[in-house]
Design a protein around this motif. Structure first.
Motif, PDB file in Angstrom:
ATOM      1  N   GLU A  86     -16.986  -2.624 -12.260  1.00  0.00           N
ATOM      2  CA  GLU A  86     -15.538  -2.848 -12.253  1.00  0.00           C
ATOM      3  C   GLU A  86     -14.787  -1.533 -12.074  1.00  0.00           C
ATOM      4  O   GLU A  86     -13.804  -1.454 -11.324  1.00  0.00           O
ATOM      5  CB  GLU A  86     -15.090  -3.520 -13.562  1.00  0.00           C
ATOM      6  N   LYS A  87     -15.255  -0.496 -12.749  1.00  0.00           N
ATOM      7  CA  LYS A  87     -14.627   0.819 -12.634  1.00  0.00           C
ATOM      8  C   LYS A  87     -14.746   1.355 -11.206  1.00  0.00           C
ATOM      9  O   LYS A  87     -13.772   1.854 -10.618  1.00  0.00           O
ATOM     10  CB  LYS A  87     -15.277   1.792 -13.619  1.00  0.00           C
ATOM     11  N   THR A  88     -15.958   1.227 -10.641  1.00  0.00           N
ATOM     12  CA  THR A  88     -16.177   1.690  -9.272  1.00  0.00           C
ATOM     13  C   THR A  88     -15.320   0.907  -8.290  1.00  0.00           C
ATOM     14  O   THR A  88     -14.714   1.486  -7.372  1.00  0.00           O
ATOM     15  CB  THR A  88     -17.665   1.540  -8.888  1.00  0.00           C
ATOM     16  N   LEU A  89     -15.260  -0.420  -8.466  1.00  0.00           N
ATOM     17  CA  LEU A  89     -14.447  -1.261  -7.588  1.00  0.00           C
ATOM     18  C   LEU A  89     -12.980  -0.873  -7.655  1.00  0.00           C
ATOM     19  O   LEU A  89     -12.287  -0.817  -6.624  1.00  0.00           O
ATOM     20  CB  LEU A  89     -14.604  -2.739  -7.976  1.00  0.00           C
ATOM     21  N   SER A  90     -12.491  -0.617  -8.849  1.00  0.00           N
ATOM     22  CA  SER A  90     -11.085  -0.222  -9.028  1.00  0.00           C
ATOM     23  C   SER A  90     -10.801   1.092  -8.309  1.00  0.00           C
ATOM     24  O   SER A  90      -9.766   1.233  -7.635  1.00  0.00           O
ATOM     25  CB  SER A  90     -10.780  -0.091 -10.520  1.00  0.00           C
ATOM     26  N   GLU A  91     -11.707   2.052  -8.405  1.00  0.00           N
ATOM     27  CA  GLU A  91     -11.526   3.345  -7.750  1.00  0.00           C
ATOM     28  C   GLU A  91     -11.538   3.211  -6.229  1.00  0.00           C
ATOM     29  O   GLU A  91     -10.706   3.806  -5.538  1.00  0.00           O
ATOM     30  CB  GLU A  91     -12.622   4.311  -8.200  1.00  0.00           C
ATOM     31  N   ILE A  92     -12.473   2.422  -5.704  1.00  0.00           N
ATOM     32  CA  ILE A  92     -12.567   2.224  -4.252  1.00  0.00           C
ATOM     33  C   ILE A  92     -11.338   1.490  -3.734  1.00  0.00           C
ATOM     34  O   ILE A  92     -10.771   1.845  -2.689  1.00  0.00           O
ATOM     35  CB  ILE A  92     -13.849   1.442  -3.882  1.00  0.00           C
ATOM     36  N   THR A  93     -10.891   0.465  -4.459  1.00  0.00           N
ATOM     37  CA  THR A  93      -9.711  -0.303  -4.054  1.00  0.00           C
ATOM     38  C   THR A  93      -8.482   0.589  -3.996  1.00  0.00           C
ATOM     39  O   THR A  93      -7.662   0.490  -3.072  1.00  0.00           O
ATOM     40  CB  THR A  93      -9.468  -1.467  -5.038  1.00  0.00           C
ATOM     41  N   GLU A  94      -8.347   1.491  -4.967  1.00  0.00           N
ATOM     42  CA  GLU A  94      -7.217   2.417  -4.979  1.00  0.00           C
ATOM     43  C   GLU A  94      -7.287   3.390  -3.809  1.00  0.00           C
ATOM     44  O   GLU A  94      -6.256   3.706  -3.183  1.00  0.00           O
ATOM     45  CB  GLU A  94      -7.205   3.189  -6.302  1.00  0.00           C
ATOM     46  N   GLN A  95      -8.493   3.855  -3.486  1.00  0.00           N
ATOM     47  CA  GLN A  95      -8.659   4.737  -2.325  1.00  0.00           C
ATOM     48  C   GLN A  95      -8.248   4.033  -1.043  1.00  0.00           C
ATOM     49  O   GLN A  95      -7.555   4.605  -0.200  1.00  0.00           O
ATOM     50  CB  GLN A  95     -10.132   5.174  -2.209  1.00  0.00           C
ATOM     51  N   ILE A  96      -8.686   2.776  -0.888  1.00  0.00           N
ATOM     52  CA  ILE A  96      -8.342   2.005   0.307  1.00  0.00           C
ATOM     53  C   ILE A  96      -6.829   1.827   0.410  1.00  0.00           C
ATOM     54  O   ILE A  96      -6.234   2.008   1.480  1.00  0.00           O
ATOM     55  CB  ILE A  96      -9.053   0.628   0.296  1.00  0.00           C
ATOM     56  N   ASN A  98      -4.400   3.676  -0.864  1.00  0.00           N
ATOM     57  CA  ASN A  98      -3.733   4.937  -0.545  1.00  0.00           C
ATOM     58  C   ASN A  98      -3.913   5.317   0.921  1.00  0.00           C
ATOM     59  O   ASN A  98      -3.003   5.890   1.542  1.00  0.00           O
ATOM     60  CB  ASN A  98      -4.252   6.056  -1.450  1.00  0.00           C
ATOM     61  N   LEU A  99      -5.076   5.021   1.485  1.00  0.00           N
ATOM     62  CA  LEU A  99      -5.308   5.308   2.895  1.00  0.00           C
ATOM     63  C   LEU A  99      -4.522   4.356   3.791  1.00  0.00           C
ATOM     64  O   LEU A  99      -3.965   4.771   4.811  1.00  0.00           O
ATOM     65  CB  LEU A  99      -6.809   5.219   3.213  1.00  0.00           C
ATOM     66  N   LEU A 100      -4.463   3.092   3.413  1.00  0.00           N
ATOM     67  CA  LEU A 100      -3.692   2.123   4.198  1.00  0.00           C
ATOM     68  C   LEU A 100      -2.213   2.502   4.258  1.00  0.00           C
ATOM     69  O   LEU A 100      -1.548   2.267   5.271  1.00  0.00           O
ATOM     70  CB  LEU A 100      -3.843   0.717   3.604  1.00  0.00           C
ATOM     71  N   LEU A 101      -1.708   3.101   3.183  1.00  0.00           N
ATOM     72  CA  LEU A 101      -0.301   3.505   3.145  1.00  0.00           C
ATOM     73  C   LEU A 101       0.005   4.611   4.154  1.00  0.00           C
ATOM     74  O   LEU A 101       1.170   4.836   4.497  1.00  0.00           O
ATOM     75  CB  LEU A 101       0.079   3.975   1.742  1.00  0.00           C
ATOM     76  N   LYS A 102      -1.012   5.306   4.624  1.00  0.00           N
ATOM     77  CA  LYS A 102      -0.820   6.397   5.587  1.00  0.00           C
ATOM     78  C   LYS A 102      -0.831   5.908   7.034  1.00  0.00           C
ATOM     79  O   LYS A 102      -0.533   6.681   7.947  1.00  0.00           O
ATOM     80  CB  LYS A 102      -1.908   7.456   5.401  1.00  0.00           C
ATOM     81  N   GLY A 202       8.453   1.867   3.762  1.00  0.00           N
ATOM     82  CA  GLY A 202       7.689   2.692   4.699  1.00  0.00           C
ATOM     83  C   GLY A 202       8.200   4.118   4.798  1.00  0.00           C
ATOM     84  O   GLY A 202       7.623   4.944   5.507  1.00  0.00           O
ATOM     85  N   GLU A 203       9.301   4.427   4.093  1.00  0.00           N
ATOM     86  CA  GLU A 203       9.827   5.800   4.117  1.00  0.00           C
ATOM     87  C   GLU A 203       8.905   6.758   3.367  1.00  0.00           C
ATOM     88  O   GLU A 203       8.815   7.944   3.699  1.00  0.00           O
ATOM     89  CB  GLU A 203      11.219   5.838   3.485  1.00  0.00           C
ATOM     90  N   LEU A 204       8.263   6.249   2.327  1.00  0.00           N
ATOM     91  CA  LEU A 204       7.298   7.039   1.568  1.00  0.00           C
ATOM     92  C   LEU A 204       5.902   6.476   1.814  1.00  0.00           C
ATOM     93  O   LEU A 204       5.753   5.280   2.064  1.00  0.00           O
ATOM     94  CB  LEU A 204       7.629   6.993   0.071  1.00  0.00           C
ATOM     95  N   PRO A 205       4.875   7.310   1.805  1.00  0.00           N
ATOM     96  CA  PRO A 205       4.904   8.741   1.462  1.00  0.00           C
ATOM     97  C   PRO A 205       5.191   9.678   2.618  1.00  0.00           C
ATOM     98  O   PRO A 205       5.428  10.864   2.405  1.00  0.00           O
ATOM     99  CB  PRO A 205       3.488   8.981   0.927  1.00  0.00           C
ATOM    100  N   HIS A 206       5.195   9.182   3.865  1.00  0.00           N
ATOM    101  CA  HIS A 206       5.182  10.113   4.999  1.00  0.00           C
ATOM    102  C   HIS A 206       6.495  10.862   5.207  1.00  0.00           C
ATOM    103  O   HIS A 206       6.521  11.928   5.815  1.00  0.00           O
ATOM    104  CB  HIS A 206       4.784   9.368   6.281  1.00  0.00           C
ATOM    105  N   MET A 207       7.644  10.332   4.697  1.00  0.00           N
ATOM    106  CA  MET A 207       8.927  11.010   4.870  1.00  0.00           C
ATOM    107  C   MET A 207       9.373  11.752   3.605  1.00  0.00           C
ATOM    108  O   MET A 207      10.545  12.093   3.454  1.00  0.00           O
ATOM    109  CB  MET A 207       9.995   9.989   5.257  1.00  0.00           C
ATOM    110  N   LYS A 208       8.435  12.000   2.715  1.00  0.00           N
ATOM    111  CA  LYS A 208       8.772  12.602   1.419  1.00  0.00           C
ATOM    112  C   LYS A 208       9.519  13.921   1.578  1.00  0.00           C
ATOM    113  O   LYS A 208      10.470  14.212   0.832  1.00  0.00           O
ATOM    114  CB  LYS A 208       7.498  12.807   0.599  1.00  0.00           C
TER     115      LYS A 208
END
Length: 415
Positions: A86-96, A98-102, A202-208
């Motif tokens: 569960e811990k590993t899944l939570s970490e991977i999901t958060e990584q995905i 954060n990357l999708l937001l870019k 969509g203004e954040l994070p790229h227009m920070k």
């Protein structure tokens, strides 16, 4: 945000389309993480199935008063393993996430390689004498005070005075009345927003770097009313028969313009604080293209009513905003430099923003879908003000007030 399932099923198509917009090198990383996440989920589910069987056995042995310590030990070990998964899944999901937001929105396939003028509207003005730049006539008529603004706040700020301030206010009221009469619901939102709300737009994070941030309150000054309006139905499921929903808002807008130094230095073409009337619409997915054309027509009509020559430009993917799938710019003509200035940008963001803030609607068949969200300036100041100051100069040094604004000011000229 791009839908992960769509990315998984159409990875190569997405890569091809995104290359037209910007350089993206994290898609394979996302897909690899997604594959790892699904593998970890499968292993966790296997452990869950094992512990379910074990718990049944423990219950049975308790019933027969014959519970072995070995079974309890095994159950405890399985529980620890599941927690680790569960811990590993939570970490991977958060990584995905954060990357999708870019990743920017996927541009439509049929967009041109370069910005393309779709049409010109109205005629260029003719002058008996050479028109004076807006910043010069503004000073002569004492309606624009750039020195005071610079002394008070720094460069790239502006201050309007007297008839300049009244003309600006008249434009805002005219724009709001025009849209309200067409069924747009007027909203007066906060001028600050939190990270989560502005992230959805969509203004954040790229227009920070281009945003003003108040650290003590953890709030951002809004770059436009768009972030506020697109969050009006965040985390809601709307009934299909309520769509489309159309909103309009006036707000001041705040932008650092971090990457724009050296551009449009003279006058008020590019400033850190400016006024804008913004349109936002929520539609069903099959109606969003029709709504896009409608909103472009609304912005264009405002300029026609003001008597200003302008053009409509279909943007190439490279010139689109991060959140846009298709964008038209409306550019007004200014005679001093014989150039066109953007006063409206109308975009179909499709489901990109709705995926971020969970704005959905329920179809007649009972299906839940993400709404398509569109935004557009209707219109932006001060560039519309610049166009009036430069296009409507009279030979005797006055500025003629556009006819549609006379009822708002009760004057026909700025003397």
């Amino acid at each position: 945000m791009i839908d992960l399932k769509h990315l998984r099923l159409h990875a190569e198509d997405v890569k091809t389309l995104l290359k037209r917009k910007s350089k993206i090198d994290i898609i394979d990383q996302i897909l690899n993480l997604d594959e790892e996440r699904r593998e970890q989920q499968h292993l966790r589910d296997e452990k869950r199935a094992q512990i379910n069987l074990l718990n049944k056995k423990i219950a049975q042995e308790r019933k027969n008063d014959n519970l072995s310590k070995e079974l309890l030990k095994n159950a405890k070990a399985l529980s620890s393993e599941i927690k680790e998964y569960e811990k590993t899944l939570s970490e991977i999901t958060e990584q995905i996430k954060n990357l999708l937001l870019k990743i920017p929105n996927i541009p439509e396939e049929n967009l041109p390689q370069k910005d393309t003028v779709i049409k010109y509207v109205g005629e260029k003005p003719s002058f008996k004498t050479e028109p004076i730049p807006h910043y010069e006539i503004g000073e002569i008529l004492d309606i624009l005070d750039l020195k005071f603004a610079a002394d008070f706040a720094g460069s790239r700020f502006m201050a309007l005075k007297g008839m300049g301030a009244r003309l600006n206010r008249a434009l805002i009221n005219f724009f709001l009345d025009f849209h309200s009469e067409e069924g747009f619901i007027e909203v007066e939102p906060p001028f600050l927003g939190n990270y989560k709300a502005i992230l959805a737009s969509g203004e954040l994070p790229h227009m920070k770097e281009d945003m003003y941030y108040i650290e003590k309150d953890n709030l951002y000054l809004i770059p436009t009313a768009e972030p506020a309006l697109i969050n009006l139905h965040a985390n809601q499921i709307l009934n299909e028969n309520r769509l489309p929903l159309k909103y309009v808002a006036y707000t001041p807008c705040f932008r650092r313009e971090a990457g724009a130094y050296g551009k449009d230095v003279k006058g008020i073409k590019r400033v850190h604080q400016f006024d804008k009337v913004e349109m936002v619409s929520f539609t069903r997915e099959e109606n969003s293209q029709e709504m896009l054309e409608y909103m472009v027509e609304r912005a264009s009509k405002l300029l026609s009513l003001l008597g200003l020559h302008h053009r409509i430009v279909l943007l190439s993917p490279k010139e689109q905003a991060f959140q846009s799938a298709k964008t038209y710019d409306i550019e007004v003509y200014t005679p001093v430099n014989d150039e066109y200035l953007e006063v409206s940008s109308v975009s179909n963001c499709k489901s990109f923003q709705a995926l971020r803030n969970k704005t959905r609607y329920k179809t007649k068949e009972g299906n839940i879908k993400y709404t398509h969200i569109l935004n557009g300036s209707g219109l932006a100041l001060p560039r519309t003000l610049i166009a009036i100051m430069e296009n409507f100069q009279t030979p005797d040094g006055k500025i003629k007030i556009p006819e549609v604004l006379v009822p708002y000011i009760n004057k026909e000229t700025i003397p």
